[in-house]
Structures are given as structure tokens and as C-alpha cells.
Design an enzyme around this catalytic site. Structure first.
Site, PDB file in Angstrom:
ATOM      1  N   CYS A  82       0.859  -1.178   0.000  1.00 35.74           N
ATOM      2  CA  CYS A  82       0.000   0.000   0.000  1.00 35.74           C
ATOM      3  C   CYS A  82       0.896   1.228   0.000  1.00 35.74           C
ATOM      4  O   CYS A  82       2.115   1.115  -0.092  1.00 35.74           O
ATOM      5  CB  CYS A  82      -0.956   0.000   1.197  1.00 35.74           C
ATOM      6  SG  CYS A  82      -0.153   0.221   2.807  1.00 35.74           S
ATOM      7  N   ASP A  83       0.308   2.393   0.110  1.00 35.23           N
ATOM      8  CA  ASP A  83       1.083   3.627  -0.019  1.00 35.23           C
ATOM      9  C   ASP A  83       2.135   3.751   1.073  1.00 35.23           C
ATOM     10  O   ASP A  83       3.306   3.996   0.811  1.00 35.23           O
ATOM     11  CB  ASP A  83       0.131   4.828   0.021  1.00 35.23           C
ATOM     12  CG  ASP A  83       0.840   6.125  -0.323  1.00 35.23           C
ATOM     13  OD1 ASP A  83       1.739   6.088  -1.174  1.00 35.23           O
ATOM     14  OD2 ASP A  83       0.493   7.162   0.255  1.00 35.23           O
TER      15      ASP A  83
END
Length: 467
Positions: free
Chosen positions: A383-384
Site C-alpha cells: 500500500c502507499d
């Protein structure tokens, strides 16, 4: 601007935001430690202590910027890049009148990049037995030059920039305009730009305000999860089908776990609902600003526990009022929008999304050939930030792989720190193109999913691996 151009700009902004947050997120523990010490021991803290208060200033002035500089350099060129980044950051820190977090964000990666280029140029040119000598002296010489350059030329420039930004923020606060930031921040959150806003923009300016005033409202522009919880609670009561059934668990994760990404699919499902967190956040910020709310450090993750722990003495009532005020407004607006919504039931929408996700997974696997448990030995969920939704998704997938008795390891990481030896990367479909643009290994395969916590999507992957 067509759809592809818009998508490219979104990916570029996500990359830049991820680049900034990748320097801050690994050091959040240090920020929290500083925040706790600040809240407890400064003269206006819970238990003022002149001796322990001596930790506050040097930690803010030296430790935090240098940690960020080291991490920025490390992200570019490992430990040597990290050391070069720390040395270069020290140059802009010494003599500065403001906290040089942004200086660390720039000097760290720059120093890492320079030492990386120098190492590449020196590769193969050293006689056997002189490698360690050359490595140490090249790092020392380059680091020393960058430190001098930082103090002599770059620090004054950063000083002017940060002072100007601080004056701009104070101007906005003095005119009561900070709640309007919600118009841009709330939509940006669901596009996975939340970490860029929170850690790349708000945190450096917020830390400067804490040094001056003992707290900052800027940490709560994006770090306040109250309006997000309001949307989820509205789904619990006024939602339909699968969304309503899953909303209670998601509400708990957002409020107490602070994982905002869990909330994103519910807004993306009905984009008009973004109005709820916009006005909810406006309400919170209005209360915080009017009555002097704020925290001593960024509440990360955005759990209500972190929110309360970072609240300084004298601000508990206003902070709690702001949190639940924003939650209530967001709940009422989202509830109204869900109540009047006459579109097809959530079950059908989610079924279509699930079917589309299954087709996406199948197409991805088919395009890349047959995937079996023999060819996939390491899966990474990305994810980010690499600390929230991907960690939960990796835990869920790891449990399913264990039950399926497959010899496959599962880890999680941020998109900016994906190792080269990963066989399969699983990420959100809105981050898929960005992941593909980052990973250089041609043998790595990718799968985009619509929800990090959707078990059915992982079941589809497990089923394919078992075949």
C-alpha cells in the site's frame, strides 16, 4: 485533459506523496516519543519538569530532521546513502532558526543519490585491498562537502522558504480559513494522497508551530478520523446489503485502529458521499480553531487513541468536541445521502465489483502465464505507506495460505520500498499502475484488488495458486 492524462497525473502525485511519506512514516515512533515528552514535561505540560524538558528542543532541532535525512538517503542507496543523508542534513540543521524537517526531506535523498552515482563511478576502479579505504573516504569527502554546502548556501534558502510558509499558515489561521482545506483534503484521501498531505505538508509545518505555541491544528487537517467514522456509522444504519453488514467492523478498524484506507471503498462506491467528510472535517477544524484545539504531534495512525495521546493539557475538551462534532455532521450528511439514494442495492453493486475484480485477477494471471505454488514463493501486499491496510491484508492472506498448506511467504511494504525478489505483488487497483512503474524486475507479477480486507479476492488468488 483525457482520462489517461488524469490517471498519469494522479500516479505522479501519488509517487511524490509516497516519496515524502516514505521518509516520515518509518520515523513516526520518534515523533510520537517527542510528542509524549512535549505533552508531559514542557512548562505547560501535564507534569512540568525542567530537567526532562531539556529533551524537547534538541530532539526537535537535531534528531527528527537527521532521522528523516538518514531515511531519505537510505531509501536511495541503502546504509551508505543513509549516512550521507544524515551528514548532509546536519549542515542545514546547524544555525537554522526553524525546524529543518523539509531540509532533511531534500538533503537526505540528494546526498543518497550523489553517493550512489559516486559509488557507481568508482566501481571497478579500486585496486584489491583498498575497497574499504576508498568507500570510507569517498563517503566522508562527499558528506563533508554536502554538509558545508548545506550550512553555507542551502540552509539560508530553506530558512527563508520555511519562514514564508509559516507566515502563510499563520495568515490563513488568523483569518479562519483553515477549515476550507477540507474541500481539497477529503477527496484527496480516497485517491490515496492522504499520506502525502499529512506527512509531506502538514507535519513539517505543524512541528514548527508546536515549537512556537506548544500545539498545532495542522496535524488534524488530515489526521482527524472523526468524519471518516461518521460515514462508516451512517453505512451501519442506512446502508444496504453487504456494505451495511461489513460497515460495523470497518468502523471499529477506522476509529480504534486508525486505518483510513478501510473507509475508502465505501466512498468510492458512492462518490457523492465525499461531501460528508468534507463538511464533517470543516466542522472539526472550525471547533479546533475557534476554541484553541490541536495536538503536539501527528496522530499516526489516525486512531482516537493516538488522537487523545497527542492532545496536550488544556485541550482535551475542545479536541474531543471537535472530533465528535465532525463525526456527527459527517454521519448526518452521509445518512441523508444514503437514505435518499434510490440506486441499485449495494449487493448488486458489490457483486459487479467482485466480478470485475475476479475478471481482473484472472486476466492478469492469464496474461502472465500459469501461476502455481512452485513459481510463486514470495508474495508482497503493498500500500502507499506500508504500515496500515497492507499489513492487515498480508495478515489475512497469510492466514489463508497457511490453511491452504502452501509454502509461500507473505509480507507487506510500501510501494516505494518493494524488494526485487518478490514473485507476486498484490495492491489496490488504484495503485496498480504506480506499482508497475516502480518495480523493475520483469518477472514480478501484479494483481490489483478493490479492498485490502475483502476475503473473497484473496480466496480467488489462493484458488489460482493451488491449481
Amino acid at each position: 485533459m483525457d482520462v489517461s492524462q488524469t490517471k498519469n497525473w494522479q500516479i505522479k502525485i501519488q509517487k511524490f506523496g509516497g516519496f515524502l511519506s516514505s521518509m516520515v512514516m518509518p520515523n513516526i515512533g520518534a515523533f510520537i516519543a517527542w510528542g509524549i515528552i512535549t505533552a508531559l514535561f514542557i512548562p505547560t505540560g501535564w507534569i512540568p519538569n525542567e530537567f526532562l524538558n531539556r529533551l524537547v528542543g534538541p530532539t526537535l532541532t537535531y534528531l527528527l530532521p537527521i532521522l528523516i535525512g538518514y531515511t531519505g538517503g537510505y531509501n536511495i542507496h541503502g546504509k551508505r546513502g543513509g549516512v550521507a543523508g544524515a551528514i548532509a542534513t546536519m549542515g542545514v540543521v546547524i544555525g537554522a532558526d526553524v525546524t529543518m524537517l523539509i531540509g532533511g526531506m531534500i538533503m537526505g535523498p540528494l546526498a543518497g543519490w550523489i553517493i550512489k552515482k559516486a559509488d557507481k563511478w568508482l566501481e571497478g576502479k579500486c585496486k584489491p585491498g583498498f575497497e574499504m579505504l576508498i568507500d570510507n573516504f569517498s563517503l566522508g569527502i562527499i558528506g563533508g562537502i554536502l554538509m558545508i554546502l548545506g550550512l553555507w548556501a542551502i540552509e539560508p534558502v530553506f530558512n527563508v522558504i520555511l519562514t514564508s510558509l509559516s507566515l502563510g499558515v499563520n495568515w490563513v489561521l488568523a483569518r479562519g480559513l483553515i477549515p476550507l482545506a477540507s474541500i481539497f483534503v477529503a477527496p484527496a484521501q480516497v485517491l490515496f494522497l492522504n499520506n502525502a498531505i499529512n506527512h509531506g505538508i502538514m507535519a513539517p509545518l505543524g512541528v514548527q508551530q508546536v515549537a512556537e505555541y506548544g500545539k498545532s491544528i495542522l496535524f488534524l487537517v488530515e489526521g482527524n478520523s472523526g468524519p471518516l467514522v461518521g460515514v462508516m456509522l451512517a453505512y451501519c444504519i442506512f446502508g444496504k446489503g453487504i456494505a451495511k453488514k461489513t460497515a460495523p467492523a470497518a468502523s471499529v478498524i477506522v476509529m480504534f485502529g486508525g486505518i483510513a484506507e478501510v473507509y475508502f471503498p465505501y466512498v468510492l462506491m458512492k462518490p457523492i458521499l465525499v461531501l460528508a467528510p468534507i463538511f464533517g472535517s470543516m466542522t472539526s477544524l472550525f471547533i479546533f480553531q475557534t476554541f484553541g484545539g490541536g495536538t503536539v504531534a501527528v496522530p499516526s495512525p489516525g486512531s482516537i487513541f493516538a488522537f487523545l495521546m497527542m492532545t496536550p493539557k488544556g485541550s482535551f475538551i475542545v479536541n474531543i468536541a471537535g472530533y465528535f462534532g465532525g463525526l456527527l455532521v459527517s454521519f448526518l450528511i452521509a445518512g441523508f445521502l444514503l437514505k435518499i439514494d434510490k440506486s441499485e442495492p449495494d449487493d448488486e453493486v458489490l457483486a459487479e465489483e467482485t466480478t470485475a475484480a475476479d475478471l481482473s485477477v484472472n486476466n492478469t494471471l492469464n496474461e502472465m502465464g500459469d501461476i502455481t505454488s512452485n513459481t510463486v514463493k514470495r508474495i508482497l501486499v503493498a500500500c502507499d505507506a506500508g504500515m496500515g491496510s497492507s499489513a492487515m491484508g498480508a495478515s489475512l492472506l497469510k492466514s489463508k495460505i497457511k490453511k491452504a498448506m502452501l509454502d509461500i511467504s507473505v509480507t507487506n511494504a510500501s510501494l516505494n520500498n518493494i524488494p526485487d525478489d518478490v514473485d507476486l505483488i498484490i495492491t489496490h487497483k488504484d495503485l496498480l499502475e504506480r506499482a508497475k512503474s516502480i518495480v523493475k524486475n520483469p518477472n514480478t507479477q501484479f494483481i490489483g484488488i478493490s479492498n485490502f480486507l475483502e476475503a473473497k479476492e484473496y480466496d480467488k488468488i489462493i484458488e489460482t495458486l493451488k491449481k
